[in-house]
Each structure stands twice: as structure tokens, then as C-alpha cells.
Write an enzyme that holds these catalytic residues in place. Structure first.
Site, short mmCIF file in Angstrom:
data_model
loop_
_atom_site.label_atom_id
_atom_site.label_comp_id
_atom_site.label_asym_id
_atom_site.label_seq_id
_atom_site.Cartn_x
_atom_site.Cartn_y
_atom_site.Cartn_z
N THR A 28 -59.36 59.10 24.27
CA THR A 28 -59.81 58.21 25.04
C THR A 28 -59.19 58.17 26.41
OG1 THR A 28 -60.59 56.57 23.41
CG2 THR A 28 -60.50 55.44 25.46
N SER A 30 -59.17 58.89 31.13
CA SER A 30 -59.87 59.90 32.05
C SER A 30 -59.60 61.43 32.00
CB SER A 30 -59.19 59.53 33.52
OG SER A 30 -57.89 59.52 33.40
N THR A 31 -58.27 61.31 31.42
CA THR A 31 -58.03 63.09 31.05
C THR A 31 -58.99 63.72 29.93
OG1 THR A 31 -55.81 62.31 31.46
CG2 THR A 31 -56.10 64.72 30.73
N GLY A 82 -55.03 61.93 25.54
CA GLY A 82 -53.85 61.88 26.70
C GLY A 82 -53.17 60.87 26.44
N ASP A 84 -49.96 57.95 28.42
CA ASP A 84 -49.41 57.40 29.55
C ASP A 84 -47.96 57.57 29.92
OD1 ASP A 84 -51.82 55.62 29.92
OD2 ASP A 84 -50.93 54.73 27.97
N LYS A 94 -49.24 55.25 24.57
CA LYS A 94 -50.50 55.18 24.87
C LYS A 94 -50.84 53.72 24.83
CE LYS A 94 -52.89 58.04 22.68
NZ LYS A 94 -53.85 58.30 23.77
N GLY A 96 -53.01 52.54 27.70
CA GLY A 96 -53.05 52.18 28.88
C GLY A 96 -54.74 51.65 29.13
N GLU A 103 -57.15 55.02 18.40
CA GLU A 103 -56.37 56.30 18.62
C GLU A 103 -55.33 56.94 17.82
OE1 GLU A 103 -56.69 56.42 23.40
OE2 GLU A 103 -55.09 55.97 22.50
O1 LIG Z 1 -55.94 53.67 25.58
C1 LIG Z 1 -56.08 54.53 26.27
C2 LIG Z 1 -55.31 55.94 25.97
O2 LIG Z 1 -54.19 55.88 25.15
C3 LIG Z 1 -55.21 56.96 26.86
O3 LIG Z 1 -55.05 58.10 26.40
C4 LIG Z 1 -54.08 56.83 27.83
O4 LIG Z 1 -54.17 55.60 28.53
C5 LIG Z 1 -54.10 58.03 29.33
O5 LIG Z 1 -55.40 57.85 29.80
P1 LIG Z 1 -55.59 58.62 31.08
O6 LIG Z 1 -55.91 59.82 30.53
O7 LIG Z 1 -56.81 58.12 31.78
O8 LIG Z 1 -54.30 58.57 32.07
#
Ligand SMILES: O=C[C@H](O)[C@H](O)[C@H](O)COP(=O)(O)O
EC number: 5.3.1.6
Length: 217
Positions: A28, A30-31, A82, A84, A94, A96, A103
Site C-alpha cells: 500500500t 504512493s510508491t 514500500g 517509511d 511501515k 504511515g 501488510e
Molecule cells: O501503511 C502504509 C504503508 O506501510 C506504506 O507502505 C508506507 O507508509 C510507505 O508509503 P509511501 O510509499 O506512500 O511512502
């Protein structure tokens, strides 16, 4: 190069780990959204995906990728997600985006965890990014007091309800030098569903998007 361009580069690089005819574990964020776009480009060559959040499920379905329920499959090769923060031992923070519990469950079933990040996420010691902890709502204040005893400053992420109907506490002020021990310690607090440390089961492959290209670790 922007941070999003670095995320995109890492996301597309993860396609290398996707094999024909497989079910792919999808994280989950943006990446991962870039990875999902990449996965859509080979959707006719894979069986489908198992998703770690409602948000990723929607995106996967919109792009025509078949979704599998985790209870329908006993194993699959690769989970892509992804982070954090990620440290040199491949332990991660993780959550965020509040998706940490699903996950961690999907990652547990995968043979390999491929972590995709931009260059801002690699650190020597984790903790600068507040550690998310998913809690049963009625236990929130009790868990917060217990986390304070561990030296952190928990902050309730107001207005956020996880896909599982729970609350998130973000723990500030930690310097995480022993991630495996801290992960177990926090998970042992009654009322904690899970915490955002992925240390006991860290990443197996790390793909970092940088201005110089994607660096593999
Ligand atoms: O709950 C969210 C996940 O652990 C994401 O993988 C993590 O927050 C990284 O997110 P992003 O790719 O948006 O920085």
C-alpha cells in the site's frame, strides 16, 4: 529528480521480481501505486494479486488485475511494498498510511519481501519517523500509557480508522536500535493489534530509487 520520480523508478524496477503465471502480493502507498501501474502492464501474464488494503484493492481492480483472497492461497513468491524507514538490517517502519496490519499478514505468507523506496527512506537508526501502532479502540489510552513507559511519546492519529476498524497511535521519540526486540515488546501489550516494525520478518530485497538510478541491496 523529484521524490515521486524516485518512487516511480523503484516501483517499476520491482517488475523484475514478478514471474509469469504468479499471484503477486501487493502493499500500500504512493510508491506501491507506481508498482501497481507497472503490474497492470503485464496483467495478462500473471494470475492476479493479493492486496493489503482497500485502497490498493480498488486500484488493482480499476486496472483490471484479478484479486485473490489471502485465505484462498497457501503460498506465493513475492510481496512488494514500500516503507517509511528501512535500516541496514532490512528492518522497516511501515504504517504511515495505516495499512500495517494487513501488510504484515500478507507479507507473512510471501516467500520474499521486495521493499521499494525512494532515497529519503534509508536510515542508520529508525525512529525519526513516528512508529505506527494499530490498537483496538477501547484500549487506546491504556496502550498509550504503556508505550510512554517504553520511552515513546504516542500521539493518537485523530480521524483515522484502519481497514480493520481500529485506531492508530504514532509513537514519537524512539531510537530503534533493537527493532526485533521492540517489535515483540510492543506486540505483547494487550490491546495492540500490531505495530509498524517489520523486523522479525524484514525485507529480503531492497530497491532504492535515487537520482543515479535504482540501487539494489
Ligand atoms: O501503511 C502504509 C504503508 O506501510 C506504506 O507502505 C508506507 O507508509 C510507505 O508509503 P509511501 O510509499 O506512500 O511512502
Amino acid at each position: 529528480m523529484t521524490q515521486d520520480e524516485m518512487k516511480k523508478a523503484a516501483g517499476w524496477a520491482a517488475l523484475e521480481y514478478v514471474t509469469a503465471g504468479s499471484i503477486v502480493g501487493v502493499g500500500t502507498g504512493s510508491t506501491v501505486n507506481h508498482f501497481i501501474d507497472a503490474l497492470a502492464s503485464v496483467k495478462d501474464q500473471i494470475k492476479g494479486a493479493v492486496s493489503s488494503s482497500e485502497a490498493s484493492s480498488i486500484r488493482l481492480q480499476e486496472l483490471g488485475i484479478k484479486l485473490f483472497d489471502l485465505n484462498e492461497i497457501s503460498e506465493f513468491a513475492v510481496y512488494v511494498d514500500g516503507a517509511d524507514e528501512i535500516d541496514p538490517s532490512m528492518a522497516m517502519i511501515k504504517g504511515g498510511g495505516a495499512a500495517l496490519t494487513r501488510e504484515k499478514i500478507v507479507a507473512a505468507v510471501a516467500e520474499r519481501f521486495v521493499c521499494i523506496v525512494d532515497g529519503t527512506k534509508t536510515v542508520d537508526v529508525m525512529g525519526q519517523f513516528p512508529l505506527p501502532v494499530e490498537v483496538i479502540p477501547m484500549a487506546r489510552e491504556y496502550v498509550a500509557r504503556e508505550l510512554t513507559k517504553l520511552g515513546g511519546q504516542p500521539v493518537y492519529r485523530e480521524g483515522v480508522v484502519t481497514d480493520n476498524g481500529n485506531h492508530i497511535l504514532d509513537v514519537h521519540g524512539l531510537s530503534i536500535t533493537e527493532p526485533v526486540a521492540l517489535e515483540a515488546r510492543i506486540n505483547a501489550i494487550v490491546g495492540v493489534v500490531t505495530n509498524g516494525l517489520f523486523a522479525e520478518r524484514g525485507a529480503d530485497v531492497l530497491l532504492v530509487g535515487t537520482p543515479e538510478g535504482v540501487v539494489k541491496k
